[in-house]
Design a protein around this motif. Structure first.
Motif, PDB file in Angstrom:
ATOM      1  N   SER A  23       0.829  -1.214   0.000  1.00 15.78           N
ATOM      2  CA  SER A  23       0.000   0.000   0.000  1.00 15.78           C
ATOM      3  C   SER A  23       0.858   1.256   0.000  1.00 15.78           C
ATOM      4  O   SER A  23       2.010   1.243   0.437  1.00 15.78           O
ATOM      5  N   GLY A  24       0.263   2.323  -0.501  1.00 17.40           N
ATOM      6  CA  GLY A  24       0.893   3.637  -0.414  1.00 17.40           C
ATOM      7  C   GLY A  24       2.156   3.794  -1.220  1.00 17.40           C
ATOM      8  O   GLY A  24       3.023   4.615  -0.869  1.00 17.40           O
ATOM      9  N   GLY A  25       2.309   3.047  -2.301  1.00 19.57           N
ATOM     10  CA  GLY A  25       3.492   3.201  -3.137  1.00 19.57           C
ATOM     11  C   GLY A  25       4.787   2.911  -2.418  1.00 19.57           C
ATOM     12  O   GLY A  25       5.798   3.585  -2.630  1.00 19.57           O
ATOM     13  N   MET A  26       4.796   1.915  -1.560  1.00 19.51           N
ATOM     14  CA  MET A  26       5.974   1.615  -0.754  1.00 19.51           C
ATOM     15  C   MET A  26       7.022   0.791  -1.492  1.00 19.51           C
ATOM     16  O   MET A  26       8.122   0.585  -0.980  1.00 19.51           O
ATOM     17  N   PHE A  27       6.678   0.284  -2.673  1.00 22.46           N
ATOM     18  CA  PHE A  27       7.647  -0.533  -3.385  1.00 22.46           C
ATOM     19  C   PHE A  27       8.841   0.323  -3.807  1.00 22.46           C
ATOM     20  O   PHE A  27       8.682   1.431  -4.331  1.00 22.46           O
ATOM     21  N   VAL A  28      10.048  -0.202  -3.592  1.00 28.99           N
ATOM     22  CA  VAL A  28      11.276   0.513  -3.951  1.00 28.99           C
ATOM     23  C   VAL A  28      11.760   0.030  -5.322  1.00 28.99           C
ATOM     24  O   VAL A  28      12.123  -1.142  -5.471  1.00 28.99           O
ATOM     25  N   PRO A  29      11.758   0.882  -6.325  1.00 27.02           N
ATOM     26  CA  PRO A  29      12.212   0.477  -7.662  1.00 27.02           C
ATOM     27  C   PRO A  29      13.724   0.337  -7.715  1.00 27.02           C
ATOM     28  O   PRO A  29      14.448   0.943  -6.903  1.00 27.02           O
ATOM     29  N   ASN A  30      14.200  -0.447  -8.675  1.00 27.97           N
ATOM     30  CA  ASN A  30      15.632  -0.664  -8.826  1.00 27.97           C
ATOM     31  C   ASN A  30      16.032  -0.695 -10.289  1.00 27.97           C
ATOM     32  O   ASN A  30      15.235  -1.069 -11.157  1.00 27.97           O
ATOM     33  N   ASP A  31      17.283  -0.318 -10.539  1.00 30.94           N
ATOM     34  CA  ASP A  31      17.839  -0.363 -11.887  1.00 30.94           C
ATOM     35  C   ASP A  31      18.465  -1.733 -12.129  1.00 30.94           C
ATOM     36  O   ASP A  31      18.860  -2.441 -11.193  1.00 30.94           O
ATOM     37  N   THR A  32      18.575  -2.076 -13.408  1.00 35.25           N
ATOM     38  CA  THR A  32      19.241  -3.318 -13.805  1.00 35.25           C
ATOM     39  C   THR A  32      20.023  -3.056 -15.082  1.00 35.25           C
ATOM     40  O   THR A  32      19.509  -2.398 -16.000  1.00 35.25           O
ATOM     41  N   TYR A  33      21.231  -3.569 -15.113  1.00 30.87           N
ATOM     42  CA  TYR A  33      21.972  -3.517 -16.370  1.00 30.87           C
ATOM     43  C   TYR A  33      22.728  -4.823 -16.556  1.00 30.87           C
ATOM     44  O   TYR A  33      23.549  -5.214 -15.721  1.00 30.87           O
ATOM     45  N   LEU A  34      22.425  -5.502 -17.629  1.00 28.69           N
ATOM     46  CA  LEU A  34      23.117  -6.732 -18.011  1.00 28.69           C
ATOM     47  C   LEU A  34      23.420  -6.658 -19.496  1.00 28.69           C
ATOM     48  O   LEU A  34      22.619  -6.133 -20.272  1.00 28.69           O
ATOM     49  N   ASP A  35      24.576  -7.163 -19.888  1.00 28.85           N
ATOM     50  CA  ASP A  35      24.880  -7.213 -21.312  1.00 28.85           C
ATOM     51  C   ASP A  35      25.658  -8.486 -21.615  1.00 28.85           C
ATOM     52  O   ASP A  35      25.801  -9.357 -20.752  1.00 28.85           O
ATOM     53  N   ASN A  36      26.146  -8.607 -22.834  1.00 29.13           N
ATOM     54  CA  ASN A  36      26.897  -9.799 -23.220  1.00 29.13           C
ATOM     55  C   ASN A  36      28.397  -9.618 -23.060  1.00 29.13           C
ATOM     56  O   ASN A  36      29.179 -10.467 -23.499  1.00 29.13           O
ATOM     57  N   GLY A  37      28.802  -8.506 -22.414  1.00 27.28           N
ATOM     58  CA  GLY A  37      30.221  -8.229 -22.257  1.00 27.28           C
ATOM     59  C   GLY A  37      30.647  -8.127 -20.809  1.00 27.28           C
ATOM     60  O   GLY A  37      30.637  -9.113 -20.059  1.00 27.28           O
ATOM     61  N   LYS A  38      30.956  -6.910 -20.376  1.00 28.51           N
ATOM     62  CA  LYS A  38      31.523  -6.713 -19.047  1.00 28.51           C
ATOM     63  C   LYS A  38      30.510  -6.821 -17.918  1.00 28.51           C
ATOM     64  O   LYS A  38      30.886  -6.851 -16.741  1.00 28.51           O
ATOM     65  N   ASP A  39      29.232  -6.826 -18.251  1.00 27.43           N
ATOM     66  CA  ASP A  39      28.187  -6.893 -17.214  1.00 27.43           C
ATOM     67  C   ASP A  39      27.281  -8.095 -17.440  1.00 27.43           C
ATOM     68  O   ASP A  39      26.061  -8.002 -17.392  1.00 27.43           O
ATOM     69  N   ARG A  40      27.872  -9.252 -17.693  1.00 22.97           N
ATOM     70  CA  ARG A  40      27.071 -10.448 -17.950  1.00 22.97           C
ATOM     71  C   ARG A  40      26.453 -11.023 -16.679  1.00 22.97           C
ATOM     72  O   ARG A  40      25.326 -11.489 -16.677  1.00 22.97           O
ATOM     73  N   ILE A  41      27.231 -11.017 -15.592  1.00 29.23           N
ATOM     74  CA  ILE A  41      26.796 -11.685 -14.367  1.00 29.23           C
ATOM     75  C   ILE A  41      26.817 -10.698 -13.210  1.00 29.23           C
ATOM     76  O   ILE A  41      27.824 -10.034 -12.958  1.00 29.23           O
ATOM     77  N   SER A  42      25.689 -10.630 -12.513  1.00 28.66           N
ATOM     78  CA  SER A  42      25.604  -9.804 -11.300  1.00 28.66           C
ATOM     79  C   SER A  42      25.564 -10.728 -10.093  1.00 28.66           C
ATOM     80  O   SER A  42      24.640 -11.531  -9.954  1.00 28.66           O
ATOM     81  N   ILE A  43      26.591 -10.628  -9.233  1.00 30.55           N
ATOM     82  CA  ILE A  43      26.595 -11.358  -7.962  1.00 30.55           C
ATOM     83  C   ILE A  43      25.908 -10.473  -6.933  1.00 30.55           C
ATOM     84  O   ILE A  43      26.372  -9.364  -6.645  1.00 30.55           O
ATOM     85  N   ILE A  44      24.764 -10.932  -6.408  1.00 28.67           N
ATOM     86  CA  ILE A  44      23.957 -10.112  -5.509  1.00 28.67           C
ATOM     87  C   ILE A  44      24.022 -10.692  -4.108  1.00 28.67           C
ATOM     88  O   ILE A  44      23.640 -11.843  -3.878  1.00 28.67           O
TER      89      ILE A  44
END
Length: 872
Positions: free
Chosen positions: A596-617
């Motif tokens: 309720s009340g717009g409480m969701f926190v949005p997030n960015d994502t960037y993945l590609d086929n080169g230097k950002d293939r895998i994100s360890i979270i």
């Protein structure tokens, strides 16, 4: 057979031909079941089991149901996976000589149900046929209630592709040839994973020459150069099976849709379940799924089409943008969108009405529903006449206003007809001259009866005299006992004596009765014949009606997606040629609606086929890692079905497959532990992923010991990152903080963490994904939030303090770092965490984590700490 009665002999002869069915044997006003069928039916339907003399020493077990209530009983049997054969009386028992002729008029199986009361209007009811021929698998599937028919075939990894198709379609019934039946491993897998009725079908029906002839006879759009050999065998066999069960022509099954698995994004069963595309994991309900959020359809046809779109994300950019442009136009044109939605609300399930026409079980009210649906078509077609997007323009062309069908129904069928087509009063006055004359005779006769009653009262002076009717005696004159002295005995003939009255007839009354009843009986029969003629005339227009129904279904889905986009603040995605996925302020479409009340926190994502293939979270439990990964996958799927997405902006590189390993649940029914299920799913991913896939892995390795789990997780990340093996875009959530060391050491890996704010001994989840790795798991703080007793929390703090002081958790020697930096890919990962003390390590390895309680774990840790101190 010679010992039984003639009727039972007839029953047994018919039953022998349908031994895999429960036989509903019509006797008078009941369907009776005998022998084993009776035992099964009495158990499944909670019916009283009785007996019937049949000529044998023992009475035949028997139970029965009224014929007019059969549908509800059949539905229960079908739901339980049984087949039902309906055996009807083929002649009037009053006119029959000897045993009444009986025959099977229909076989109802889970996949061949046509009664709309037994079907979910918002999902298709598919029957699938599988043909295995060596390494080749041919499949076909059909919804016989709508006429939709598809076929394909596979060779490479065919068994898994068939399994994926079953997961996508979830048919109610599967039939297959002997070679497929002999694959016991596959059948066991189907039984373990699905609640689907399946059975072998005779191999003679799969013979290619017979099948190609059957397919050519049935479908008009067959390409003579088609090379779909195994698929044709599956098609032909399925057509034979449907004909055998339905006992009628299949006019509405007239288009064969050949498809390839490469036409859609591949989503295996685990991924569909984990992402909750059409139903939730916990309750198996639509509410809480992606479909629940974006389905704003207003017709049953549109709802089924929407489910198919969600189940079949596209992989060709042109097809996706074809849909997206139409959604965008409706999104931007509020008048057109709302006008269409209002008109679409007046359209009934045309697809299934067509099926009822073909199967001969449509009634007059259904035709009125079809007429009312057609009435909305001109306005809908005119509304989209000025639309510019290619898809809307093509849909306009696909809508036939069917004015001839409308006029036929409007002129012939009464506006509010009865349910039954055999009770009369369904044909309008003025449509058929003979019907009008018979109705006039019936009405005039009834007027004569009313006048006769009035006249006889005056002549006899009996004011209570009345003319009545019943089915046994017909029309009669009834006079109370107190007035019997006034009866004119020269004209009245006594017919029946009652307690307080006498009933009489006259020659004139009987003559008029014959006229009235004869006219009524004739008009009812003639109305039914005329109705059947109208039905047959409409059946000749089936292809036009189907084409229009298809256009309306698509239009409903487009309106639904544009409405959902507007209501939920979605944006139109664009597609990247370089394969990257770039999402700004992405949101989980379902979770944001539950907060309720717009409480969701949005997030960015960037993945590609080169230097950002895998994100360890990294980050603590409950912080939102799984939600974040799921939202990325759902945004990609939404984009590829042609929907706007929950984000500020989204650039999507088209994905061929999505794989997930999220959550842990024992597959006890299959005898597999959490860890075995986890490893099986990871193995499947590593074998089938490509560089164009999207992989979501959550806590890989947690089902075993720490060192084993970390080693496996490390090796999996390394394998996925290798472009020569997979090189797929991957989100990898883990509690093994040691994996953050891979950034900078293996190309394409970046570290991210869930932000956490510490407040004394407590933590606050900020739900934000930021660059960098987490330096701790906050496990004790999370346990406190979960409600563990304070005493346990306090003890845990003491134990972790001792462990940290012994440097068991954070030790990392220089020799270990040198090993990691080595060019040798065969990392010695256990040495990386070695602290000397092999006996302690060996003891740790023997611990069965899944079978250890929290208190036992604390005691083990305390004992190991003391042992470690004693070595120092």
């Amino acid at each position: 057979m010679a010992k039984v009665t003639p009727m039972m002999q007839q029953y047994l002869q018919i039953k022998e031909q349908y031994d895999d069915c429960i036989l509903f044997f019509r006797i008078g006003d009941f369907y009776e079941m005998f022998f084993d069928d009776a035992k099964i039916a009495s158990r499944e339907l909670e019916l009283v089991l009785t007996g019937k003399d049949c000529g044998l020493e023992e009475r035949a077990p028997m139970c029965g149901i009224p014929y007019h209530a059969a549908d509800s009983y059949i539905s229960k049997l079908i739901e339980k996976g049984h087949k039902v054969a309906i055996c009807e009386q083929m002649e009037d028992p009053a006119l029959a000589k000897g045993i009444v002729k009986r025959d099977i008029i229909k076989v109802i199986t889970p996949g061949t149900v046509t009664d709309t009361n037994m079907l979910d209007e918002k999902r298709n009811n598919y029957i699938m046929c599988i043909y295995k021929n060596g390494e080749w698998y041919g499949i076909s599937y059909c919804d016989i209630s709508t006429g939709e028919f598809h076929a394909s075939e596979f060779k490479h990894n065919g068994e898994q592709k068939v399994f994926d198709e079953i997961a996508r379609l979830y048919p109610s019934e599967i039939i297959y040839n002997t070679q497929f039946k002999n694959n016991e491993k596959m059948l066991k897998r189907i039984n373990d994973r699905f609640n689907i009725s399946h059975s072998q079908y005779d191999d003679t029906y799969f013979e290619y020459n017979a099948c190609i002839k059957k397919v050519n006879d049935q479908f008009k759009n067959i390409d003579k150069k088609m090379t779909l050999t195994s698929g044709i065998c599956a098609c032909g066999a399925l057509l034979c099976y449907i004909e055998e069960t339905q006992k009628t022509s299949l006019l509405h099954i007239n288009t064969l849709n050949i498809y390839s698995a490469d036409d859609f994004m591949v989503l295996d069963m685990a991924t569909r379940r984990n992402l909750e595309l059409t139903e939730t994991i916990r309750t198996q309900s639509k509410k809480g799924s992606l479909l629940w959020i974006i389905d704003r359809t207003v017709t049953a046809m549109g709802a089924r089409m929407m489910r198919r779109w969600v189940d079949e994300p596209l992989v060709h950019r042109e097809s996706i943008e074809y849909r997206l442009d139409a959604v965008e136009e409706l999104y931007n044109n509020v008048y057109v969108r709302e006008f269409l939605r209002e008109k679409l609300k007046g359209i009934y399930d045309i697809e299934r009405l067509i099926g009822k026409i073909v199967y001969g079980n449509i009634n007059a009210r259904d035709l009125v529903s079809l007429k009312q649906s057609i009435a909305s078509l001109p306005a809908i077609k005119e509304c989209i006449a000025e639309c510019k997007s290619s898809m809307l323009m093509n849909l306009k062309t696909g809508i036939d206003i069917l004015d001839d069908v409308y006029d036929l129904i409007d002129k012939s069928i009464t506006d509010n007809p009865p349910m039954s087509v055999k009770d009369g009063l369904i044909i309008k006055d003025g449509y058929n001259e003979t019907i009008d004359k018979l109705r006039s005779a019936s009405r005039d006769g009834k007027d004569w009866i009313a006048k006769l009653e009035e006249k006889e009262r005056e002549v006899t002076g009996i004011k209570s005299l009345k003319v009545g009717y019943n089915k046994v005696f017909g029309y009669y004159i009834e006079i109370t006992r107190s007035n019997l002295n006034l009866v004119p005995e020269d004209r009245y003939i006594r017919k029946q004596t009652l307690a307080n009255s006498e009933r009489y007839i006259t020659p004139e009354l009987k003559e008029m009765e014959s006229t009235i009843l004869g006219a009524e009986e004739k008009v009812v029969q003639l109305e039914y014949e005329v109705f059947c003629g109208i039905r047959d005339t409409i059946s000749k227009q089936i292809e036009r009606i189907q084409k229009t129904a298809y256009a309306i279904s698509n239009l409903d889905v487009l309106c639904s997606l544009s409405t959902a986009a507007l209501e939920n603040d979605y944006v139109k995605p664009v597609f990247a040629d370089n394969g990257s996925i770039s999402i700004k302020d992405g949101r989980h479409p379902v979770v944001e609606k539950t907060l309720s009340g717009g409480m969701f926190v949005p997030n960015d994502t960037y993945l590609d086929n080169g230097k950002d293939r895998i994100s360890i979270i990294t980050g603590p439990n409950m912080a939102g890692k799984s939600t974040y990964m799921r939202q990325v996958a759902l945004i990609v799927i939404m984009a590829q079905i042609g929907s706007f997405v929950p984000a500020k902006s989204a650039e999507i590189g088209i994905v061929d497959r999505i794989f997930t390993r999220i959550g842990a649940s024992d597959d006890l029914s299959a005898g597999q532990s959490t860890f075995m299920v986890e490893m099986s799913e990871v193995a499947y991913i590593l074998k089938n992923a490509t560089s164009e896939s999207l992989i979501l892995l959550d806590e890989v390795g947690r089902g075993t010991s720490t060192f084993d789990g970390l080693s496996i997780a490390w090796a999996v990340v390394e394998y996925i990152s290798d472009k020569s093996k997979i090189g797929a875009k991957t989100l990898f959530a883990t509690h093994y903080h040691e994996l953050t060391e891979l950034e900078g050491r293996i190309e394409g890996i970046k570290n991210y963490r869930i932000s956490v704010k510490e407040h004394g001994d407590d933590i606050i989840f900020l739900r934000k994904i930021v660059r960098g790795g987490a330096d701790q798991s906050y496990g004790i703080q999370v346990a406190k939030l979960a409600g563990l007793p304070e005493e346990v929390i306090k003890k845990a703090k003491e134990i972790i303090s001792k462990l940290e002081s012994s440097d068991i958790i954070k030790i990392k020697s220089a020799d270990d770092e040198a090993a990691v930096e080595s060019s040798d890919e065969d990392y010695k990962q256990l040495d990386f965490f070695s602290f000397g003390g092999n006996d302690i390590i060996n003891e740790l390895r023997k611990i069965e984590v899944d079978n250890t309680t929290p208190m036992e774990a604390l005691n083990i840790l305390d004992r190991l700490v003391k042992k470690a101190k004693s070595k120092n």
